[in-house]
Design a protein around this motif. Structure first.
Motif, PDB file in Angstrom:
ATOM      1  N   LEU A 586      33.623  20.597  34.401  1.00 19.39           N
ATOM      2  CA  LEU A 586      32.968  20.154  34.672  1.00 19.39           C
ATOM      3  C   LEU A 586      33.134  18.604  34.526  1.00 19.39           C
ATOM      4  O   LEU A 586      33.405  18.495  33.011  1.00 19.39           O
ATOM      5  CB  LEU A 586      30.567  20.409  34.178  1.00 19.39           C
ATOM      6  CG  LEU A 586      30.879  21.865  34.672  1.00 19.39           C
ATOM      7  CD1 LEU A 586      30.888  22.806  33.677  1.00 19.39           C
ATOM      8  CD2 LEU A 586      29.261  21.782  35.120  1.00 19.39           C
ATOM      9  N   GLN A 587      32.146  17.438  34.516  1.00 20.58           N
ATOM     10  CA  GLN A 587      32.976  16.210  35.195  1.00 20.58           C
ATOM     11  C   GLN A 587      32.340  15.409  35.601  1.00 20.58           C
ATOM     12  O   GLN A 587      31.798  15.666  37.056  1.00 20.58           O
ATOM     13  CB  GLN A 587      34.022  16.074  35.605  1.00 20.58           C
ATOM     14  CG  GLN A 587      34.676  14.594  34.847  1.00 20.58           C
ATOM     15  CD  GLN A 587      35.394  14.207  33.435  1.00 20.58           C
ATOM     16  OE1 GLN A 587      35.799  15.129  32.923  1.00 20.58           O
ATOM     17  NE2 GLN A 587      34.986  13.242  33.184  1.00 20.58           N
ATOM     18  N   GLY A 588      31.545  14.465  35.161  1.00 16.16           N
ATOM     19  CA  GLY A 588      30.785  13.079  35.459  1.00 16.16           C
ATOM     20  C   GLY A 588      32.044  11.992  36.160  1.00 16.16           C
ATOM     21  O   GLY A 588      32.923  11.656  35.576  1.00 16.16           O
ATOM     22  N   PRO A 611      41.718  32.718  37.448  1.00 17.02           N
ATOM     23  CA  PRO A 611      40.197  31.925  38.043  1.00 17.02           C
ATOM     24  C   PRO A 611      39.575  30.563  37.780  1.00 17.02           C
ATOM     25  O   PRO A 611      39.970  30.522  36.022  1.00 17.02           O
ATOM     26  CB  PRO A 611      38.981  32.817  37.841  1.00 17.02           C
ATOM     27  CG  PRO A 611      40.153  34.083  38.090  1.00 17.02           C
ATOM     28  CD  PRO A 611      41.338  33.828  36.607  1.00 17.02           C
ATOM     29  N   ARG A 612      39.230  29.422  38.369  1.00 17.08           N
ATOM     30  CA  ARG A 612      38.655  28.755  37.542  1.00 17.08           C
ATOM     31  C   ARG A 612      37.807  27.526  38.622  1.00 17.08           C
ATOM     32  O   ARG A 612      38.579  28.137  39.772  1.00 17.08           O
ATOM     33  CB  ARG A 612      40.114  27.105  37.487  1.00 17.08           C
ATOM     34  CG  ARG A 612      40.718  26.441  38.772  1.00 17.08           C
ATOM     35  CD  ARG A 612      42.102  27.599  39.723  1.00 17.08           C
ATOM     36  NE  ARG A 612      42.593  28.214  39.136  1.00 17.08           N
ATOM     37  CZ  ARG A 612      43.893  27.770  38.903  1.00 17.08           C
ATOM     38  NH1 ARG A 612      43.833  26.416  39.068  1.00 17.08           N
ATOM     39  NH2 ARG A 612      44.658  28.261  38.509  1.00 17.08           N
ATOM     40  N   ALA A 613      37.252  26.917  38.379  1.00 17.30           N
ATOM     41  CA  ALA A 613      36.280  26.159  39.284  1.00 17.30           C
ATOM     42  C   ALA A 613      36.058  24.958  38.394  1.00 17.30           C
ATOM     43  O   ALA A 613      36.278  24.955  37.012  1.00 17.30           O
ATOM     44  CB  ALA A 613      34.614  26.450  39.494  1.00 17.30           C
ATOM     45  N   TYR A 614      35.937  23.783  39.792  1.00 26.89           N
ATOM     46  CA  TYR A 614      35.470  22.045  39.086  1.00 26.89           C
ATOM     47  C   TYR A 614      34.972  21.866  39.689  1.00 26.89           C
ATOM     48  O   TYR A 614      34.411  21.785  40.820  1.00 26.89           O
ATOM     49  CB  TYR A 614      37.145  21.653  39.350  1.00 26.89           C
ATOM     50  CG  TYR A 614      36.912  19.761  39.019  1.00 26.89           C
ATOM     51  CD1 TYR A 614      36.821  19.271  37.660  1.00 26.89           C
ATOM     52  CD2 TYR A 614      36.977  19.295  39.641  1.00 26.89           C
ATOM     53  CE1 TYR A 614      36.838  18.366  37.108  1.00 26.89           C
ATOM     54  CE2 TYR A 614      37.080  17.848  39.164  1.00 26.89           C
ATOM     55  CZ  TYR A 614      36.753  17.298  38.328  1.00 26.89           C
ATOM     56  OH  TYR A 614      36.831  15.512  37.938  1.00 26.89           O
ATOM     57  N   LEU A 615      33.329  21.032  38.885  1.00 25.51           N
ATOM     58  CA  LEU A 615      32.346  20.222  39.471  1.00 25.51           C
ATOM     59  C   LEU A 615      32.525  19.306  39.115  1.00 25.51           C
ATOM     60  O   LEU A 615      32.852  18.843  37.503  1.00 25.51           O
ATOM     61  CB  LEU A 615      31.623  21.241  38.996  1.00 25.51           C
ATOM     62  CG  LEU A 615      31.360  22.761  39.244  1.00 25.51           C
ATOM     63  CD1 LEU A 615      29.613  23.259  39.302  1.00 25.51           C
ATOM     64  CD2 LEU A 615      30.919  22.727  41.126  1.00 25.51           C
ATOM     65  N   PRO A 649      22.619  37.408  36.539  1.00 23.76           N
ATOM     66  CA  PRO A 649      21.393  36.688  36.184  1.00 23.76           C
ATOM     67  C   PRO A 649      20.265  37.234  36.561  1.00 23.76           C
ATOM     68  O   PRO A 649      20.461  37.248  38.452  1.00 23.76           O
ATOM     69  CB  PRO A 649      21.184  35.060  36.097  1.00 23.76           C
ATOM     70  CG  PRO A 649      23.661  35.874  35.343  1.00 23.76           C
ATOM     71  CD  PRO A 649      23.615  36.578  36.213  1.00 23.76           C
ATOM     72  N   ASP A 650      18.862  37.275  36.270  1.00 25.01           N
ATOM     73  CA  ASP A 650      17.868  37.852  37.078  1.00 25.01           C
ATOM     74  C   ASP A 650      17.581  35.735  37.401  1.00 25.01           C
ATOM     75  O   ASP A 650      15.931  35.340  37.160  1.00 25.01           O
ATOM     76  CB  ASP A 650      16.601  37.779  35.747  1.00 25.01           C
ATOM     77  CG  ASP A 650      15.221  38.675  37.212  1.00 25.01           C
ATOM     78  OD1 ASP A 650      15.450  39.242  37.783  1.00 25.01           O
ATOM     79  OD2 ASP A 650      14.520  38.162  36.065  1.00 25.01           O
ATOM     80  N   ASP A 651      18.156  35.394  37.830  1.00 29.61           N
ATOM     81  CA  ASP A 651      18.014  33.706  38.174  1.00 29.61           C
ATOM     82  C   ASP A 651      18.953  33.955  40.145  1.00 29.61           C
ATOM     83  O   ASP A 651      19.907  34.233  40.716  1.00 29.61           O
ATOM     84  CB  ASP A 651      18.284  33.134  37.656  1.00 29.61           C
ATOM     85  CG  ASP A 651      17.851  33.011  36.288  1.00 29.61           C
ATOM     86  OD1 ASP A 651      17.060  32.374  35.560  1.00 29.61           O
ATOM     87  OD2 ASP A 651      18.456  33.270  35.321  1.00 29.61           O
ATOM     88  N   ASP A 652      17.592  33.117  40.417  1.00 22.56           N
ATOM     89  CA  ASP A 652      18.890  31.950  41.876  1.00 22.56           C
ATOM     90  C   ASP A 652      19.346  31.854  41.376  1.00 22.56           C
ATOM     91  O   ASP A 652      19.275  30.141  41.963  1.00 22.56           O
ATOM     92  CB  ASP A 652      17.711  32.153  42.979  1.00 22.56           C
ATOM     93  CG  ASP A 652      18.111  31.564  44.118  1.00 22.56           C
ATOM     94  OD1 ASP A 652      18.699  31.984  44.412  1.00 22.56           O
ATOM     95  OD2 ASP A 652      17.307  30.854  45.079  1.00 22.56           O
ATOM     96  N   LEU A 653      20.496  31.222  40.953  1.00 19.66           N
ATOM     97  CA  LEU A 653      21.836  30.541  41.177  1.00 19.66           C
ATOM     98  C   LEU A 653      22.862  29.738  42.046  1.00 19.66           C
ATOM     99  O   LEU A 653      23.311  31.380  43.025  1.00 19.66           O
ATOM    100  CB  LEU A 653      22.508  30.959  39.855  1.00 19.66           C
ATOM    101  CG  LEU A 653      21.799  30.918  38.621  1.00 19.66           C
ATOM    102  CD1 LEU A 653      22.187  31.512  36.763  1.00 19.66           C
ATOM    103  CD2 LEU A 653      20.217  29.395  38.311  1.00 19.66           C
ATOM    104  N   GLU A 654      23.198  29.556  42.392  1.00 19.12           N
ATOM    105  CA  GLU A 654      24.368  28.621  42.827  1.00 19.12           C
ATOM    106  C   GLU A 654      25.735  29.011  42.443  1.00 19.12           C
ATOM    107  O   GLU A 654      25.592  28.659  41.415  1.00 19.12           O
ATOM    108  CB  GLU A 654      24.466  27.448  43.722  1.00 19.12           C
ATOM    109  CG  GLU A 654      25.220  26.967  44.715  1.00 19.12           C
ATOM    110  CD  GLU A 654      25.777  25.833  45.294  1.00 19.12           C
ATOM    111  OE1 GLU A 654      26.742  24.878  45.571  1.00 19.12           O
ATOM    112  OE2 GLU A 654      24.412  25.314  44.912  1.00 19.12           O
ATOM    113  N   ALA A 655      26.899  29.597  42.442  1.00 19.31           N
ATOM    114  CA  ALA A 655      27.640  30.402  41.442  1.00 19.31           C
ATOM    115  C   ALA A 655      28.847  29.165  42.210  1.00 19.31           C
ATOM    116  O   ALA A 655      28.610  29.342  43.341  1.00 19.31           O
ATOM    117  CB  ALA A 655      28.213  31.804  41.442  1.00 19.31           C
ATOM    118  N   PRO A 656      29.182  28.771  40.728  1.00 16.38           N
ATOM    119  CA  PRO A 656      31.130  27.829  41.163  1.00 16.38           C
ATOM    120  C   PRO A 656      32.109  28.706  42.042  1.00 16.38           C
ATOM    121  O   PRO A 656      32.124  29.871  41.450  1.00 16.38           O
ATOM    122  CB  PRO A 656      31.168  27.206  40.078  1.00 16.38           C
ATOM    123  CG  PRO A 656      30.507  28.201  39.079  1.00 16.38           C
ATOM    124  CD  PRO A 656      28.954  28.607  39.486  1.00 16.38           C
TER     125      PRO A 656
END
Length: 663
Positions: A586-588, A611-615, A649-656
């Motif tokens: 994760l990066q600004g 497996p990788r993700a970049y935000l 998770p017991d949440d409504d999340l947007e998975a990367p």
């Protein structure tokens, strides 16, 4: 009877929305007839707003359209000064100083610079005759920015005058009570302020200074133990100069190996209370102060020991802790002579603005969180000391937070997943404070523990809070001893059965992100990693980071480019082919401390099949300020951990979206 649910799937009252909403971050205070403080508001894009205590509750002082923040050293700090009903503040948009009286509109008191945001100001103090002194950092010329002490007419009706220059850095200008003298700190590359600073005193002559002299400190001020022909010298870190009511200058020094308080007696420093505890902190930002004077000369001080900073009273040569419910008193103490104002928290309560008055006790002036987490959900830290080093002959420290949720039973026969959290700096520490709001984008500790994920915050060798020798243990060893300690902490907890040894993750921001990346490249202890704006290429950091930290790596790694091979050996980007577990970056987008190229290069260097993700977060710098960015980052890490560790998770999340780099 509560039902058992898998770790990571526990329903939590601390929603992703709550990690930014219902509260603010308090960045500084002013003690006077009324309390003032600076709020950083995520729901306003991280805008800084000055607030004061009013008869009917807090009152906003800063009007819309202004953001109280200075960019000196990039990290800023001390962006405002209050005197009577007037406030002077640095405005983020143009970095000029503004004066605001009562309900009037702010007016600039420094000239418009030749370069946009080119002149930046911080750490203001006012002399009795109305002259303001502060630090100016000037950008726009060839080479790196220049720093100086300057005098500023409080009405803005005259020129800004340089009164001290020549050092690479200045901080902490402090005027004596009678207005006749000015004290300050200065230092040069490659030292950082926790390595070596010099204390100066000068007389005042109008706005200028006369009879300037160095009092203490410097890069070779302290001889090593034993002396003799082979003795070496180290720097003396001086911190927080302040004048007592009778006009005696005081300063914190680490000459004995611990930051302690001293009074200046001619050319000597005399210890006020010799102590093997920390009376100082690293000077990452301006305006930090761990002690303050009352009118009768007594000293109220925040003293650190074992990850806790408690408030105490130094009186008549004796020091005793006060009976207060706070274990994390922030280094932002201010006094009006009769009482002390500060920001404090504990392991069970979030930060608050607090006033302490002798004979009356303490009162909470302002709570930073509107909806505190119910105490039954709070995971309280356990102080863990574990063996580390090549032969296990040294020790390091951590705060371990086990999962806690009264509405759920832990699954029988299982241990929870663990996130090892690495603090930034790397010269810094984790403290025993309730974490329910995100710091720069990382999920708060309680956000994870209430869902069934354990957290260990490691104060590795090189951290502050444990004396100079422990702090200096990272000299020349960054990327080695800190990472080893994180690995050993995880394995220590797994071997003790406290956590699941097959579900170990590591995360961190900035220097903590660097440690996380190193752990994945050079060790095989972790099953997943998360890097928030972490360093991937040490050589690129040395070449392109901002002035304040541009020579930091000389001490942590070695002089550059003379030790370039060492930089290459320790840079994760050059060993990314050794990563064998999933990684989230994760990066600004506008990060000037660790530029986006660091994370982008790490992403590009990862081997296919991992497996990788970049935000990347538009408009964000070194640490996220926008409410939407913070929520997205917090949710992304939880969803990522769920994907990797096999919980929902017991949440409504947007998975990367994870890719493997193939095709």
């Amino acid at each position: 009877m509560t039902d058992a649910r898998p770790y990571g799937e526990w329903p939590s009252p601390l929603s992703t929305e709550r990690v930014t909403g219902g509260g603010v971050d308090v960045e500084g205070v002013h003690a006077g007839e009324r309390a003032w403080w600076l709020e950083r508001r995520a729901d306003e894009g991280g805008r800084g707003v000055l607030v004061r205590e009013g008869p009917d509750g807090p009152e906003d002082v800063t009007p819309e359209g202004y953001d109280v923040r200075t960019r000196v050293h990039e990290y800023g700090g001390a962006p405002f000064l209050v005197h009577g009903g007037t406030v002077w503040f640095a405005n983020d948009e143009d970095q000029r100083l503004y004066r605001q009286r009562g309900g009037e509109a702010p007016e600039p008191v420094t000239p418009e610079p030749d370069v946009e945001r080119g002149d930046r100001y911080a750490d203001l103090v006012r002399a009795p005759d109305g002259v303001l002194y502060g630090v100016r950092e000037r950008h726009g010329g060839s080479g790196e920015p220049t720093n100086a002490l300057v005098a500023i007419p409080e009405e803005g009706d005259g020129a800004v005058t340089t009164v001290a220059e020549g050092y690479d850095f200045y901080s902490s200008p402090r005027v004596s009570p009678d207005g006749d003298r000015l004290a300050w700190l200065a230092w040069d590359h490659p030292a950082m302020p926790w390595d070596a600073t010099t204390l100066y005193i000068a007389g005042r002559d109008g706005v200028g200074l006369v009879e300037e002299r160095a009092v203490a400190g410097g890069p070779e001020a302290v001889e090593s133990e034993g002396g003799g022909e082979d003795a070496t010298a180290r720097g003396e870190s001086l911190f927080g100069p302040s004048w007592s009511p009778d006009g005696t200058l005081h300063v914190v020094s680490d000459r004995t190996g611990w930051w302690n308080l001293y009074r200046v007696d001619g050319e000597d420093l005399v210890a006020c209370y010799p102590d093997e505890r920390e009376w100082g902190v690293p000077g990452w930002r301006f305006g930090v102060s761990t002690y303050a004077f009352l009118d009768d000369g007594q000293v109220v001080a925040a003293v650190g020991e074992g990850g806790e900073y408690r408030l105490g009273l130094l009186s008549g040569g004796d020091f005793d802790y006060l009976d207060l419910p706070f274990t994390d008193v922030h280094p932002k103490l201010r006094s009006d002579g009769s009482s002390v104002l500060f920001v404090a928290a504990s392991a069970t309560r979030p930060p608050a603005v607090v006033r302490w008055t002798p004979g009356e006790g303490h009162e909470v002036v302002f709570e930073s969180v509107d909806r505190p987490l119910d105490g039954s959900y709070v995971s309280e830290p356990e102080h863990v000391t574990f063996p580390t080093g090549e032969d296990g002959e040294e020790v390091a420290h951590a705060l371990f937070y086990p999962p806690q949720n009264p509405g759920v039973a832990a699954p029988e026969g299982e241990s929870p997943p663990l996130v090892v959290r690495v603090h930034g700096g790397p010269t810094g520490e984790r403290r025993a404070r309730l974490s329910v709001r995100s710091g720069g984008g990382l999920p708060p500790v309680q956000y994870l523990t209430t869902r069934g994920v354990a957290v260990a915050e490691v104060n590795y060798r090189g951290s502050t809070g444990y004396g100079r020798a422990y702090r200096d243990r990272l000299k020349g060893e960054w990327g080695l001893v800190d990472v080893t300690d994180c690995v050993n902490c995880a394995e220590h907890l797994a071997d003790a059965g406290r956590v699941d040894g097959d579900r170990l993750a590591i995360d961190g921001g900035s220097a903590g992100g660097f440690a996380a990346l190193c752990a994945l490249c050079f060790h095989d202890a972790f099953d997943a990693g998360v890097s928030f704006f972490g360093v991937a290429d040490l050589a690129a950091l040395a070449e392109h980071t901002h002035k304040f930290e541009s020579r930091y790596l000389d001490g942590l790694v070695g002089p550059y480019p003379e030790t370039e091979d060492r930089y290459r050996e320790r840079s994760p980007v050059g060993h990314a082919d050794e990563v064998s577990v999933p990684l989230l970056l994760l990066q600004g987008e506008e990060d000037r401390v660790v530029p986006p190229e660091q994370s982008r290069s790490m992403l590009a260097a990862l081997p296919d099949g991992i497996p990788r993700a970049y935000l990347e977060f538009e408009g964000e710098g070194h640490g996220f300020d926008e409410e939407t960015s913070i929520r997205r980052a917090v949710g992304a890490e939880l969803a990522f951990l769920g994907t990797v560790f096999g919980f929902d998770p017991d949440d409504d999340l947007e998975a990367p979206e994870l890719s493997t780099g193939e095709g």
